[in-house]
Design a protein around this motif. Structure first.
Motif, PDB file in Angstrom:
ATOM      1  N   PRO A  61       0.813  -1.220   0.000  1.00  0.00           N
ATOM      2  CA  PRO A  61       0.000   0.000   0.000  1.00  0.00           C
ATOM      3  C   PRO A  61       0.846   1.269   0.000  1.00  0.00           C
ATOM      4  O   PRO A  61       0.438   2.285  -0.542  1.00  0.00           O
ATOM      5  N   TRP A  62       2.036   1.212   0.592  1.00  0.00           N
ATOM      6  CA  TRP A  62       2.917   2.393   0.597  1.00  0.00           C
ATOM      7  C   TRP A  62       3.424   2.663  -0.821  1.00  0.00           C
ATOM      8  O   TRP A  62       3.624   3.810  -1.200  1.00  0.00           O
TER       9      TRP A  62
ATOM     10  N   PHE B 261       0.856   7.206  -6.696  1.00  0.00           N
ATOM     11  CA  PHE B 261      -0.251   8.111  -7.011  1.00  0.00           C
ATOM     12  C   PHE B 261      -0.121   9.499  -6.382  1.00  0.00           C
ATOM     13  O   PHE B 261      -0.672  10.457  -6.914  1.00  0.00           O
ATOM     14  N   ALA B 262       0.587   9.623  -5.266  1.00  0.00           N
ATOM     15  CA  ALA B 262       0.666  10.920  -4.590  1.00  0.00           C
ATOM     16  C   ALA B 262       2.014  11.618  -4.752  1.00  0.00           C
ATOM     17  O   ALA B 262       2.068  12.840  -4.840  1.00  0.00           O
ATOM     18  N   VAL B 263       3.097  10.862  -4.806  1.00  0.00           N
ATOM     19  CA  VAL B 263       4.430  11.468  -4.833  1.00  0.00           C
ATOM     20  C   VAL B 263       5.016  11.480  -6.239  1.00  0.00           C
ATOM     21  O   VAL B 263       5.468  12.523  -6.725  1.00  0.00           O
TER      22      VAL B 263
ATOM     23  N   PRO C 106       3.902  11.537  -9.319  1.00  0.00           N
ATOM     24  CA  PRO C 106       3.467  12.525 -10.310  1.00  0.00           C
ATOM     25  C   PRO C 106       4.037  13.924 -10.062  1.00  0.00           C
ATOM     26  O   PRO C 106       4.087  14.745 -10.969  1.00  0.00           O
ATOM     27  N   ARG C 107       4.481  14.200  -8.847  1.00  0.00           N
ATOM     28  CA  ARG C 107       4.996  15.523  -8.510  1.00  0.00           C
ATOM     29  C   ARG C 107       6.502  15.668  -8.721  1.00  0.00           C
ATOM     30  O   ARG C 107       7.041  16.743  -8.551  1.00  0.00           O
ATOM     31  N   ILE C 108       7.175  14.582  -9.031  1.00  0.00           N
ATOM     32  CA  ILE C 108       8.616  14.659  -9.270  1.00  0.00           C
ATOM     33  C   ILE C 108       8.886  14.419 -10.740  1.00  0.00           C
ATOM     34  O   ILE C 108       8.052  13.890 -11.467  1.00  0.00           O
ATOM     35  N   ARG C 109      10.067  14.814 -11.143  1.00  0.00           N
ATOM     36  CA  ARG C 109      10.373  14.670 -12.573  1.00  0.00           C
ATOM     37  C   ARG C 109      10.481  13.193 -12.923  1.00  0.00           C
ATOM     38  O   ARG C 109      11.039  12.399 -12.172  1.00  0.00           O
TER      39      ARG C 109
END
Length: 124
Positions: free
Chosen positions: A33-34, A40-42, A44-47
């Motif tokens: 789950p981690w 899905f949360a981290v 997409p926000r990084i290159r």
């Protein structure tokens, strides 16, 4: 979760983490789950990176985590609290090194073992 185990001494919580480690090591990394939270949360926000890690070292590392969590669970559940604390602390240090520095100790051990394993004994 490992920090919560150290704070509470809950063998049940550590057993739940051991199950997660075991599922990831012996069934599929996608059951973590981690990992879903990261994807899905981290992520997409990084290159984006073109390289993907090989699954075998990661699964081996999850297996090492499983072993430490299992030993810790047995320690806490049988009253050998020191054993539970040491095993859980070792797993937590490895997880923190991975999270903070990107150093996966289990992956490094896997690579060392591969280096010293005869080529004929390796699965193809």
């Amino acid at each position: 979760m490992l920090a919560a185990v150290l704070l509470t001494g809950s063998w049940r919580l550590l057993a739940a983490q051991a199950v997660l480690f075991g599922l990831c090591a012996f069934v599929s990394l996608r059951l973590n789950p981690w990992g879903h939270l990261y994807r899905f949360a981290v992520q997409p926000r990084i290159r984006p990176t073109a390289e993907r890690e090989e699954a075998a070292p990661l699964r081996f590392a999850q297996g090492v985590g499983f072993a430490f969590a299992l030993v810790g669970t047995v320690g806490y559940a049988t009253g050998l609290t020191a054993l539970g604390v040491v095993a859980t602390s070792a797993a937590l240090v490895a997880a923190l090194l991975n999270a903070a520095l990107g150093l996966c100790l289990g992956c490094e051990v896997y690579l060392l073992l591969r280096r010293f394993t005869p080529v004929l004994a390796r699965p193809q």
